[in-house]
Design a protein around this motif. Structure first.
Motif, PDB file in Angstrom:
ATOM      1  N   GLY A   8       0.788  -1.236   0.000  1.00  0.00           N
ATOM      2  CA  GLY A   8       0.000   0.000   0.000  1.00  0.00           C
ATOM      3  C   GLY A   8       0.814   1.276   0.000  1.00  0.00           C
ATOM      4  N   ALA A   9       2.128   1.170   0.238  1.00  0.00           N
ATOM      5  CA  ALA A   9       2.993   2.346   0.177  1.00  0.00           C
ATOM      6  C   ALA A   9       3.726   2.446  -1.158  1.00  0.00           C
ATOM      7  CB  ALA A   9       4.012   2.323   1.318  1.00  0.00           C
ATOM      8  N   GLY A  10       3.453   1.520  -2.071  1.00  0.00           N
ATOM      9  CA  GLY A  10       4.082   1.562  -3.385  1.00  0.00           C
ATOM     10  C   GLY A  10       3.370   2.517  -4.323  1.00  0.00           C
ATOM     11  N   PHE A  11       3.758   2.466  -5.568  1.00  0.00           N
ATOM     12  CA  PHE A  11       3.201   3.365  -6.591  1.00  0.00           C
ATOM     13  C   PHE A  11       1.685   3.179  -6.743  1.00  0.00           C
ATOM     14  CE2 PHE A  11       2.401   2.951 -11.366  1.00  0.00           C
ATOM     15  CZ  PHE A  11       1.763   4.182 -11.463  1.00  0.00           C
ATOM     16  N   ILE A  12       1.268   1.999  -7.150  1.00  0.00           N
ATOM     17  CA  ILE A  12      -0.158   1.761  -7.348  1.00  0.00           C
ATOM     18  C   ILE A  12      -0.875   1.797  -6.006  1.00  0.00           C
ATOM     19  CG2 ILE A  12      -1.884   0.096  -8.130  1.00  0.00           C
ATOM     20  CD1 ILE A  12       0.179  -0.904 -10.173  1.00  0.00           C
ATOM     21  N   TYR A  30      -0.397  -2.426   4.318  1.00  0.00           N
ATOM     22  CA  TYR A  30       0.519  -3.484   4.719  1.00  0.00           C
ATOM     23  C   TYR A  30       1.738  -3.408   3.802  1.00  0.00           C
ATOM     24  CZ  TYR A  30       1.971  -8.161   6.308  1.00  0.00           C
ATOM     25  OH  TYR A  30       2.660  -9.223   6.854  1.00  0.00           O
ATOM     26  N   ASP A  31       2.887  -3.025   4.347  1.00  0.00           N
ATOM     27  CA  ASP A  31       4.065  -2.768   3.508  1.00  0.00           C
ATOM     28  C   ASP A  31       5.311  -2.854   4.379  1.00  0.00           C
ATOM     29  OD1 ASP A  31       6.045  -1.316   1.764  1.00  0.00           O
ATOM     30  OD2 ASP A  31       4.258  -0.941   0.555  1.00  0.00           O
ATOM     31  N   ASN A  32       6.382  -3.435   3.834  1.00  0.00           N
ATOM     32  CA  ASN A  32       7.632  -3.482   4.596  1.00  0.00           C
ATOM     33  C   ASN A  32       8.497  -2.240   4.382  1.00  0.00           C
ATOM     34  OD1 ASN A  32       8.830  -3.870   2.084  1.00  0.00           O
ATOM     35  ND2 ASN A  32       9.515  -5.969   2.508  1.00  0.00           N
ATOM     36  N   LEU A  33       8.035  -1.334   3.536  1.00  0.00           N
ATOM     37  CA  LEU A  33       8.703  -0.041   3.273  1.00  0.00           C
ATOM     38  C   LEU A  33      10.128  -0.212   2.751  1.00  0.00           C
ATOM     39  CD1 LEU A  33       7.524   2.100   6.338  1.00  0.00           C
ATOM     40  CD2 LEU A  33       6.366   1.669   4.164  1.00  0.00           C
ATOM     41  N   SER A  34      10.382  -1.298   2.015  1.00  0.00           N
ATOM     42  CA  SER A  34      11.729  -1.564   1.524  1.00  0.00           C
ATOM     43  C   SER A  34      12.073  -0.789   0.258  1.00  0.00           C
ATOM     44  CB  SER A  34      11.910  -3.063   1.260  1.00  0.00           C
ATOM     45  OG  SER A  34      11.004  -3.513   0.263  1.00  0.00           O
ATOM     46  N   ARG A  35      11.072  -0.398  -0.519  1.00  0.00           N
ATOM     47  CA  ARG A  35      11.351   0.339  -1.743  1.00  0.00           C
ATOM     48  C   ARG A  35      11.627   1.809  -1.434  1.00  0.00           C
ATOM     49  NH1 ARG A  35      10.414  -1.876  -6.607  1.00  0.00           N
ATOM     50  NH2 ARG A  35       9.795   0.100  -7.565  1.00  0.00           N
ATOM     51  N   ALA A  36      12.478   2.409  -2.242  1.00  0.00           N
ATOM     52  CA  ALA A  36      12.970   3.757  -1.942  1.00  0.00           C
ATOM     53  C   ALA A  36      11.858   4.785  -1.772  1.00  0.00           C
ATOM     54  CB  ALA A  36      13.932   4.197  -3.039  1.00  0.00           C
ATOM     55  N   GLY A  37      10.809   4.693  -2.597  1.00  0.00           N
ATOM     56  CA  GLY A  37       9.768   5.706  -2.540  1.00  0.00           C
ATOM     57  C   GLY A  37       8.700   5.450  -1.500  1.00  0.00           C
ATOM     58  N   ALA A  59       5.178  -4.671   7.757  1.00  0.00           N
ATOM     59  CA  ALA A  59       5.506  -6.093   7.822  1.00  0.00           C
ATOM     60  C   ALA A  59       5.662  -6.624   6.407  1.00  0.00           C
ATOM     61  CB  ALA A  59       4.416  -6.865   8.579  1.00  0.00           C
ATOM     62  N   ASP A  60       6.138  -7.839   6.314  1.00  0.00           N
ATOM     63  CA  ASP A  60       6.468  -8.463   5.037  1.00  0.00           C
ATOM     64  C   ASP A  60       5.426  -9.524   4.698  1.00  0.00           C
ATOM     65  OD1 ASP A  60       7.959 -10.296   3.099  1.00  0.00           O
ATOM     66  OD2 ASP A  60       9.501  -8.783   3.471  1.00  0.00           O
ATOM     67  N   VAL A  76     -12.090  -6.447   1.960  1.00  0.00           N
ATOM     68  CA  VAL A  76     -11.436  -6.444   0.650  1.00  0.00           C
ATOM     69  C   VAL A  76      -9.928  -6.485   0.844  1.00  0.00           C
ATOM     70  CG1 VAL A  76     -11.092  -5.222  -1.533  1.00  0.00           C
ATOM     71  CG2 VAL A  76     -13.294  -5.059  -0.354  1.00  0.00           C
ATOM     72  N   ILE A  77      -9.255  -7.378   0.119  1.00  0.00           N
ATOM     73  CA  ILE A  77      -7.796  -7.408   0.085  1.00  0.00           C
ATOM     74  C   ILE A  77      -7.357  -7.121  -1.343  1.00  0.00           C
ATOM     75  CG2 ILE A  77      -5.719  -8.806   0.407  1.00  0.00           C
ATOM     76  CD1 ILE A  77      -7.324 -10.525   2.390  1.00  0.00           C
ATOM     77  N   VAL A  78      -6.548  -6.099  -1.523  1.00  0.00           N
ATOM     78  CA  VAL A  78      -5.967  -5.799  -2.825  1.00  0.00           C
ATOM     79  C   VAL A  78      -4.474  -6.104  -2.711  1.00  0.00           C
ATOM     80  CG1 VAL A  78      -5.603  -4.059  -4.619  1.00  0.00           C
ATOM     81  CG2 VAL A  78      -7.709  -4.033  -3.256  1.00  0.00           C
ATOM     82  N   HIS A  79      -4.047  -7.165  -3.381  1.00  0.00           N
ATOM     83  CA  HIS A  79      -2.680  -7.667  -3.224  1.00  0.00           C
ATOM     84  C   HIS A  79      -1.774  -7.092  -4.306  1.00  0.00           C
ATOM     85  CE1 HIS A  79       0.771 -10.001  -2.477  1.00  0.00           C
ATOM     86  NE2 HIS A  79       0.522 -11.004  -3.309  1.00  0.00           N
ATOM     87  N   LEU A  80      -0.985  -6.090  -3.899  1.00  0.00           N
ATOM     88  CA  LEU A  80      -0.087  -5.387  -4.807  1.00  0.00           C
ATOM     89  C   LEU A  80       1.384  -5.588  -4.452  1.00  0.00           C
ATOM     90  CD1 LEU A  80      -2.035  -1.984  -4.884  1.00  0.00           C
ATOM     91  CD2 LEU A  80      -2.139  -3.807  -6.586  1.00  0.00           C
ATOM     92  N   ALA A  81       1.676  -6.071  -3.261  1.00  0.00           N
ATOM     93  CA  ALA A  81       3.066  -6.214  -2.833  1.00  0.00           C
ATOM     94  C   ALA A  81       3.774  -7.261  -3.685  1.00  0.00           C
ATOM     95  CB  ALA A  81       3.121  -6.616  -1.361  1.00  0.00           C
ATOM     96  N   GLY A  82       5.032  -7.004  -3.994  1.00  0.00           N
ATOM     97  CA  GLY A  82       5.773  -7.982  -4.775  1.00  0.00           C
ATOM     98  C   GLY A  82       7.146  -7.511  -5.170  1.00  0.00           C
TER      99      GLY A  82
END
Length: 339
Positions: A8-12, A30-37, A59-60, A76-82
């Motif tokens: 949820g903290a990514g682009f989309i 739900y995000d591990n915040l590993s990506r720079a943005g 979390a991961d 609703v679960i929208v699965h975007l992490a990857g």
């Protein structure tokens, strides 16, 4: 409704969370915040909507227990992490598998075990179709195209999980689909093409359209691989999110189904021969580039047949290529200090 957005903290993800919060929905990011943005996107969401406007679960998706806890009372679960880059999957296939294949399994198991019968949207990829070597191509002055697929690649195209990334995403694709058959999970698989838009911190290996704009604006070196006439259909993130909303609204019709989501044949552009003249016009100067050979697995052509999504979802892209590129260019120019 209560939503769980993995990645949820990514682009989309951040764009969708923003939309949901504007509507007054209850959201868990739900995000591990590993990506720079990702931390920047969390800060932006908090500044825009308030510090307590959503719940952040840092979390991961490889952590099945944390995921199950986060999913236990959502609708609703929208699965975007990857893991999102083909090149990274080749370098570290185990991590790619654990994030994309095992991580997706954890998501749908969390949904199944929650007892709440949540809707699950799985963001798959056109990479599940592989290189499509059996499909004839034709070469025009500025682009490649399919010789016989007038409407683009259909969902009936045989699957060919090329690259570790294709294998791991394809695994999740088929698990999400099969859980609808075996367990009655209200899941829908959306095979996405070249999504672009604001809050996309593109890099050379992923998010090519945003990367080229960012690199051109900031003066970073750009390499064009192959002949530059590779064709992709591009879809603005706002149009993608419209499709998510439509799928959730029509879940009784689309559960267990698979749909291509891309710009379709009306929103096709070649990555250099057609895109760079547009970008140079926006920038007001020529853009120097280096040239190199084709990269392994780089398709000459991909654009999706999106007629099934149009029929089932009542959806069609509303933001054309030129308008969408202008919007992204304006966002990068306005926020160039972030790059």
């Amino acid at each position: 409704m209560k939503y769980l957005i993995t990645g949820g903290a990514g682009f989309i993800g951040s764009n969708y969370v923003h939309r949901l919060l504007e509507r007054g929905e209850d959201v868990i990011v739900y995000d591990n915040l590993s990506r720079a943005g990702a931390p920047r996107n969390v800060d932006w969401l908090r500044q825009t909507h308030g510090a307590d406007s959503f719940q952040l679960a840092q979390a991961d998706i490889r952590d099945a227990a944390s995921l199950a806890s986060a999913a236990r009372d959502v609708e609703v679960i929208v699965h975007l992490a990857g893991q999102v880059a083909v090149t990274t999957s080749v370098t570290d296939p185990r991590e790619d598998f654990e994030i994309n294949a095992l991580g997706t399994f954890n998501v749908i198991e969390a949904a199944r075990l929650s007892g709440r019968d949540p809707i699950v949207i799985y963001a798959s990829t056109n990479k599940v179709y592989g290189g499509m070597e059996d499909v004839a191509l034709a070469e025009d002055a500025t682009r490649w195209r399919y010789a016989n697929l007038k409407h683009g690649c259909p969902e009936s195209q045989p699957l060919d999980f090329h690259s570790p990334y294709g294998c791991s995403k394809g695994t999740g694709d088929q698990y999400a689909r099969d859980y609808a058959r075996i367990y009655g999970l209200r899941s829908v698989v959306l095979r996405q093409s070249c999504i672009y838009g604001p809050r996309q911190f593109g890099v050379e290996d992923q998010g090519w359209l945003a990367w080229f704009i960012i690199a051109a604006v900031t003066g970073r070196p750009i390499t064009i691989y192959g002949d530059g006439k590779q064709v992709r259909d591009v879809l603005h993130v706002d149009d993608l999110l419209d499709a998510y909303d439509a799928a959730i609204k029509r879940i009784d019709v689309v559960a267990g189904k698979v749909y291509n989501l891309g710009g379709g044949p009306e929103n096709v552009i070649s990555v250099y021969a057609e895109f760079f003249p547009m970008l140079e016009k926006l920038l007001g100067r020529k853009i120097p580039v280096a040239r190199d050979d084709w990269r392994p697995g780089d398709q000459h052509v991909f654009y999706a047949d999106i007629r099934a999504a149009e029929s089932a979802l009542g959806w069609w892209p509303q933001i054309g290529v030129e308008k969408g590129i202008q919007k992204l260019f304006d966002w990068v120019m306005k926020n160039r200090e972030m790059f």
